[in-house]
Enzyme design. Sequence first.
Site, PDB file in Angstrom:
ATOM      1  N   PRO A 148       1.090  -0.976  -0.433  1.00  0.00           N
ATOM      2  CA  PRO A 148      -0.006  -0.150  -0.103  1.00  0.00           C
ATOM      3  C   PRO A 148       0.725   1.036  -0.185  1.00  0.00           C
ATOM      4  O   PRO A 148       0.322   2.127  -0.465  1.00  0.00           O
ATOM      5  CB  PRO A 148      -1.313  -0.158   1.232  1.00  0.00           C
ATOM      6  N   TYR A 149       2.109   0.859   0.890  1.00  0.00           N
ATOM      7  CA  TYR A 149       2.892   2.668   0.559  1.00  0.00           C
ATOM      8  C   TYR A 149       3.458   2.531  -0.316  1.00  0.00           C
ATOM      9  O   TYR A 149       3.460   3.761  -1.295  1.00  0.00           O
ATOM     10  CB  TYR A 149       4.099   1.968   1.362  1.00  0.00           C
TER      11      TYR A 149
END
Lengths: 315, 64
Positions: A148-149
């Site tokens: 997700p980063y």
Amino acid sequence: MRCLVTGVAGFIGSHLAEALLKEGYQVTGIDCFTDYYSKELKKVNLVNLKESKNFKFIKADLLDLDLPLILKQTDWVFHLAAQAGVRASWGREFEIYTQNNVLATQKLLEASKKVKLKGFIYASSSSVYGDTNTLPTPEEVYLQPLSPYGVTKLAGEHLCYLYHKNFGIPTVALRYFTVYGPRQRPDMAFHRFLKAALLEEKIEIYGDGKQTRDFTYISDIIDVHLMVMNHLHPGEVFNIAGGTQTSLKTALALISEITGHKIKIIYKPQQKGDVRHTAADITKAKNILGYEPQVGLSDGLGAEWKWIQTIYKNY
Amino acid sequence: MPISKELLEILACPKCKGDLRYVKEDPHGEGLICDNCKLFYPIKEDIPIMLIEEAIKIEKSETI
């Protein structure tokens, strides 16, 4: 000329601000001291900067600041502020990443429409690539982040491009590959390894240790920002890396050699979001910016080792 | 050393984006006051702390 450095109390931001001051620029730094890691370490990062009369610091959250007002006095923006960490970006925490990495970038770009910037440099990440089969990886491969980063960093990159295309903001995105050196974040591998060597602690490694990274020394990263200022190519994206692919096991052997300590390793399962290999094709940065990495892994680790010994001397 | 004029010019209240008033010796110390939000933003070691969660709620009388 005045530069704005967001995330100025962080590892790369503090080094960059120091370099800009040395080049004769005035620097306004912003940082909100997120609690991702020790605020004390971030305060230490600012010590040299606070001695300069050309440095102004605002402790603030980009999402709350009146950014058009701040940008009125700004020529160059270096947007390094971000919620860091691949492994922590899952689940409920994702909201923090979208706020700090996507929304904050959009707000800064939106505010940039109202002023005439010389350049807007965005700190992107090798995590936008995910587990690509193309190694070394050139900028134009299909981007498929694995965390997700990485998704939020890629969204920031896309925002930079579309604000450039639609509003003429001179944005450039730099994809950093595993940066290390003095002031490296305490959650990052070399910081943990060197600290463990010093304090004779065990370390945990996720995976089998054969995963590889293209480690990049901090001064090479900083130099490239100054190169971008001299050769601005708005709308472009560049890989910035050390140029050598090294496995964690090899790096650990080198650390043992440099520190004179053997580190005890506990192997843990690979974490979700971790990619297996990273290796950058830096041909584009070489050809357009004149970038050439200067610091090899052994010298770079030696410098970080010296720093680690100073910050943990009282442990 | 007081906070620079240049820095004051680029700061607004993070909550309402309104003007701030500089105070050198408020009961809370040196800082910036938003009369609209009744918030005091401290300045510590020449650093303005422009975080809403670290601002101090002030009474009306303190703002006059």
